[in-house]
Scaffold this motif. Structure first.
Motif, mmCIF file in Angstrom:
data_model
loop_
_atom_site.group_PDB
_atom_site.id
_atom_site.type_symbol
_atom_site.label_atom_id
_atom_site.label_comp_id
_atom_site.label_asym_id
_atom_site.label_seq_id
_atom_site.Cartn_x
_atom_site.Cartn_y
_atom_site.Cartn_z
ATOM 1 N N PHE A 26 0.832 -1.202 0.000
ATOM 2 C CA PHE A 26 0.000 0.000 0.000
ATOM 3 C C PHE A 26 0.869 1.256 0.000
ATOM 4 O O PHE A 26 0.597 2.222 -0.717
ATOM 5 N N VAL A 27 1.907 1.255 0.825
ATOM 6 C CA VAL A 27 2.782 2.423 0.944
ATOM 7 C C VAL A 27 3.457 2.729 -0.387
ATOM 8 O O VAL A 27 3.469 3.873 -0.857
ATOM 9 N N GLN A 28 4.022 1.719 -1.029
ATOM 10 C CA GLN A 28 4.786 1.957 -2.246
ATOM 11 C C GLN A 28 3.898 2.340 -3.422
ATOM 12 O O GLN A 28 4.311 3.135 -4.280
ATOM 13 N N ALA A 29 2.695 1.794 -3.495
ATOM 14 C CA ALA A 29 1.776 2.205 -4.559
ATOM 15 C C ALA A 29 1.449 3.693 -4.425
ATOM 16 O O ALA A 29 1.453 4.443 -5.416
ATOM 17 N N PHE A 30 1.168 4.137 -3.198
ATOM 18 C CA PHE A 30 0.929 5.562 -2.958
ATOM 19 C C PHE A 30 2.143 6.386 -3.344
ATOM 20 O O PHE A 30 2.025 7.452 -3.974
ATOM 21 N N GLN A 31 3.342 5.908 -3.022
ATOM 22 C CA GLN A 31 4.548 6.688 -3.246
ATOM 23 C C GLN A 31 4.898 6.808 -4.724
ATOM 24 O O GLN A 31 5.479 7.814 -5.148
ATOM 25 N N TYR A 32 4.542 5.809 -5.544
ATOM 26 C CA TYR A 32 4.791 5.968 -6.986
ATOM 27 C C TYR A 32 4.028 7.163 -7.528
ATOM 28 O O TYR A 32 4.583 8.015 -8.246
ATOM 29 N N TRP A 33 2.746 7.231 -7.214
ATOM 30 C CA TRP A 33 1.932 8.315 -7.775
ATOM 31 C C TRP A 33 2.312 9.661 -7.183
ATOM 32 O O TRP A 33 2.225 10.686 -7.859
ATOM 33 N N LEU A 34 2.779 9.664 -5.941
ATOM 34 C CA LEU A 34 3.282 10.912 -5.365
ATOM 35 C C LEU A 34 4.544 11.366 -6.107
ATOM 36 O O LEU A 34 4.703 12.559 -6.424
ATOM 37 N N LYS A 35 5.454 10.445 -6.392
ATOM 38 C CA LYS A 35 6.679 10.800 -7.099
ATOM 39 C C LYS A 35 6.379 11.338 -8.493
ATOM 40 O O LYS A 35 6.982 12.328 -8.936
ATOM 41 N N LEU A 36 5.469 10.688 -9.189
ATOM 42 C CA LEU A 36 5.119 11.147 -10.532
ATOM 43 C C LEU A 36 4.519 12.549 -10.480
ATOM 44 O O LEU A 36 4.880 13.426 -11.273
ATOM 45 N N THR A 37 3.616 12.782 -9.531
ATOM 46 C CA THR A 37 3.010 14.105 -9.383
ATOM 47 C C THR A 37 4.047 15.155 -9.002
ATOM 48 O O THR A 37 4.039 16.282 -9.519
ATOM 49 N N ALA A 38 4.966 14.786 -8.102
ATOM 50 C CA ALA A 38 5.967 15.732 -7.619
ATOM 51 C C ALA A 38 6.928 16.167 -8.717
ATOM 52 O O ALA A 38 7.507 17.261 -8.639
ATOM 53 N N LEU A 39 7.129 15.362 -9.727
ATOM 54 C CA LEU A 39 7.951 15.761 -10.861
ATOM 55 C C LEU A 39 7.134 16.481 -11.930
ATOM 56 O O LEU A 39 7.581 17.483 -12.503
ATOM 57 N N ALA A 40 5.936 15.991 -12.204
ATOM 58 C CA ALA A 40 5.163 16.502 -13.333
ATOM 59 C C ALA A 40 4.620 17.906 -13.085
ATOM 60 O O ALA A 40 4.705 18.782 -13.954
ATOM 61 N N VAL A 41 4.056 18.152 -11.912
ATOM 62 C CA VAL A 41 3.404 19.445 -11.662
ATOM 63 C C VAL A 41 4.402 20.601 -11.704
ATOM 64 O O VAL A 41 4.175 21.596 -12.414
ATOM 65 N N PRO A 42 5.531 20.556 -10.971
ATOM 66 C CA PRO A 42 6.485 21.669 -11.083
ATOM 67 C C PRO A 42 7.016 21.862 -12.502
ATOM 68 O O PRO A 42 7.226 22.997 -12.940
ATOM 69 N N LEU A 43 7.232 20.765 -13.234
ATOM 70 C CA LEU A 43 7.762 20.900 -14.589
ATOM 71 C C LEU A 43 6.760 21.601 -15.500
ATOM 72 O O LEU A 43 7.143 22.427 -16.341
ATOM 73 N N LEU A 44 5.484 21.305 -15.326
ATOM 74 C CA LEU A 44 4.465 21.992 -16.125
ATOM 75 C C LEU A 44 4.465 23.493 -15.823
ATOM 76 O O LEU A 44 4.360 24.324 -16.735
ATOM 77 N N ILE A 49 7.045 25.207 -14.805
ATOM 78 C CA ILE A 49 8.264 25.733 -15.423
ATOM 79 C C ILE A 49 8.047 25.998 -16.904
ATOM 80 O O ILE A 49 8.446 27.045 -17.443
ATOM 81 N N PHE A 50 7.407 25.067 -17.579
ATOM 82 C CA PHE A 50 7.135 25.262 -19.009
ATOM 83 C C PHE A 50 6.206 26.442 -19.248
ATOM 84 O O PHE A 50 6.360 27.184 -20.229
ATOM 85 N N PHE A 51 5.217 26.622 -18.360
ATOM 86 C CA PHE A 51 4.329 27.769 -18.490
ATOM 87 C C PHE A 51 5.109 29.084 -18.354
ATOM 88 O O PHE A 51 4.870 30.040 -19.086
ATOM 89 N N VAL A 52 6.046 29.120 -17.400
ATOM 90 C CA VAL A 52 6.863 30.315 -17.208
ATOM 91 C C VAL A 52 7.708 30.587 -18.454
ATOM 92 O O VAL A 52 7.796 31.731 -18.934
ATOM 93 N N LEU A 53 8.321 29.535 -18.991
ATOM 94 C CA LEU A 53 9.148 29.712 -20.175
ATOM 95 C C LEU A 53 8.318 30.149 -21.373
ATOM 96 O O LEU A 53 8.748 30.990 -22.174
ATOM 97 N N ALA A 54 7.120 29.601 -21.484
ATOM 98 C CA ALA A 54 6.258 29.983 -22.596
ATOM 99 C C ALA A 54 5.785 31.429 -22.469
ATOM 100 O O ALA A 54 5.610 32.143 -23.462
ATOM 101 N N GLY A 55 5.599 31.876 -21.213
ATOM 102 C CA GLY A 55 5.069 33.229 -21.010
ATOM 103 C C GLY A 55 6.121 34.308 -21.039
ATOM 104 O O GLY A 55 5.926 35.376 -21.624
ATOM 105 N N THR A 56 7.303 34.053 -20.437
ATOM 106 C CA THR A 56 8.316 35.102 -20.317
ATOM 107 C C THR A 56 9.619 34.759 -21.015
ATOM 108 O O THR A 56 10.398 35.652 -21.338
#
Length: 488
Positions: free
Chosen positions: A177-195, A197-204
């Motif tokens: 249970f712990v590791q299944a939760f942690q996979y999706w947390l890791k994916l979210t923790a990388l994907a959201v900030p990167l998106l 960052i891309f928005f900032v680069l696209a805007g400025t």
């Protein structure tokens, strides 16, 4: 980054891990629950849990750091990690599940009918596990020092403490249970900030904090030998990782094991897009991190550099949460697999023995982490893969697919592969990065073939030692389900 937010992120992940772990305790009652979750884990849950424990500090932090340093040469890491799972799907997943064993030593003993093989396998598995835990603890130390300014040992001790609590509480069922939760947390923790960052680069088109130069370190590209040897290590090393292989014993049957591996391939392919994107973005906008020796901290620092302000701090805190999820999930998977081996071979295989073995499995590598310096995370893990590919993979693959394997050949191969690769690792550490020749820095290209050759030659020389029950054993490994070993 605001140190308080970093501490809060770590505390939140730790609390969530402990809460989910204690939920697993409510439904962990039998020995089978602790060792293999009573073989009832379905493919999607198991695939998420495998992704959680497999995507370690090297994947979350190290791949981006290597892309920052080496550019396209570093892409061998995500390609090799993922391709190794394809090898698992094709050659290992279903037969290993049909073996009915709890651990890799269980499998080798049942396949070769030899207690000596079991003992040697147990030593190798424990050594591999400890070698793999140490980089996770170094990663935790790096993250806590970079984001909060606290000493590195604080992060290392905290990871070991949380892992011990969750593993001792509920064993494999809890950790699933712990590791299944942690996979999706890791994916979210990388994907959201990167998106963002891309928005900032696209805007400025410009980050909040920019380095003066746009070229990274200018490191020399890897030669053909290094690339081939690294790929051999990653491809074959995946087949021998004890914390990954034990997952296939938790599937209900061989078909579920194959389906689990197929889903994992998809999850890994999606995940590795993000560390690669972080590394390429860092080469363009934060090359100074490479020159200052902070390449492994790129993922932790990039949101603050590119966005800045409160938003940058919050996104950095999310990344910190994902990083500690990576350290916790991989370490917990390794501790579970090692506890299963140690408790069965030394402590009688009881639940109490499992819990005691879990403590030993976590505390010993903590001592090694205190005594060693943090190195490039992905590079360190690559050497562990080379050791695993040399010491465990030949016996595992040949044990599943070759009738002629003998106990003498298996022992000779494990010792040869372990000594050759381990010797290369020690020599490389003594010579230092600048003075180490490529054939020692990346030894898998010659240690893995040497181990396979020794296994085959010694087995042929001792063909009279092939188990008399080999036809029945191989039929059970490659036919629809009938457990080979007695399930305890």
């Amino acid at each position: 980054m605001n140190p308080a937010l970093g501490l809060a992120a770590f505390a939140a992940v730790s609390l969530a891990t402990v809460v989910i772990g204690f939920y697993g305790l409510r439904i962990s009652r039998t020995t089978g629950d602790f060792y293999v979750a009573s073989r009832t884990v379905r493919p999607w849950w198991n695939a998420s849990a495998i992704g959680g424990e497999y995507l370690s500090a090297a994947s979350f932090l190290g791949v981006a750091g290597l892309v920052l340093l080496s550019g396209t040469d570093a892409l061998w890491f995500p390609v090799g990690f993922t391709a190794g799972y394809l090898m698992l799907l094709l050659f290992v997943a279903a037969p290993l599940r049909r073996s009915g064993a709890y651990t890799i030593p269980d499998f080798t003993e049942a396949r070769l009918e030899s207690r000596a093989v079991r003992r040697v396998t147990s030593v190798v598995v424990v050594l591999v596990g400890w070698l793999y835990i140490v980089p996770q603890l170094h990663g935790a130390g790096l993250a806590i020092r970079t984001t909060t300014g606290l000493p590195a040992w604080v992060g290392q001790v905290a990871v070991v403490a949380v892992v011990c609590v969750t593993v001792v509480a509920g064993g494999m069922r809890s950790i699933t249970f712990v590791q299944a939760f942690q996979y999706w947390l890791k994916l979210t923790a990388l994907a959201v900030p990167l998106l963002f960052i891309f928005f900032v680069l696209a805007g400025t088109g410009a980050p909040a904090v920019a380095d003066a130069a746009v070229n990274p370190t200018g490191a020399a590209p890897a030669g053909p030998y290094q690339s081939i040897s690294l790929f051999v290590a990653l491809l074959f090393g995946t087949l021998g990782l004890p914390h990954v292989l034990v997952r296939f014993y938790t599937n209900p049957d061989g078909q579920s094991a194959r389906r689990t591996t197929l889903i994992v391939l998809g999850l890994l392919s999606v995940f590795y897009l993000f560390p690669t994107a972080y590394g390429l973005t860092g080469r363009m906008f934060a090359p100074g991190l490479a020159r200052s020796g902070h390449a492994d901290a790129l993922v932790l620092l990039l949101p603050g550099r590119m966005i800045g302000g409160t938003a940058g701090d919050l996104l950095s805190a999310l990344v910190v949460a994902g990083a500690f999820a990576a350290f916790l999930s991989t370490t917990s998977g390794l501790v579970v697999s090692l506890a299963g081996v140690i408790s069965q071979d030394v402590l009688g295989g009881s639940v109490r023995g499992f819990r005691l073995a879990a403590l030993v499995s976590a505390i010993v590598p903590l001592g090694f982490a205190f005594m060693t310096e943090s190195m490039a995370l992905a590079g360190t893990v690559g050497l562990v893969f080379a050791f695993t590919a040399s010491a465990i993979c030949p016996v595992l693959l040949l044990g599943i697919w070759w009738r002629g394997l003998t106990d003498a050949g298996a022992i000779a191969g494990m010792v040869t592969g372990g000594v050759l690769c381990g010797g290369a690792m020690v020599a490389g550490s003594l010579l230092g990065a600048a003075g180490t020749p490529s054939w020692l820095a990346q030894p898998a290209a010659w240690t893995v073939p040497a181990a396979f050759a020794v296994v085959i030659l010694v087995s042929r020389a001792t063909k009279s030692r092939v188990p008399r029950t080999i036809t029945r054993l191989m039929t059970r490994l490659h036919s629809p389900e009938r457990p080979l070993a007695t399930e305890r």
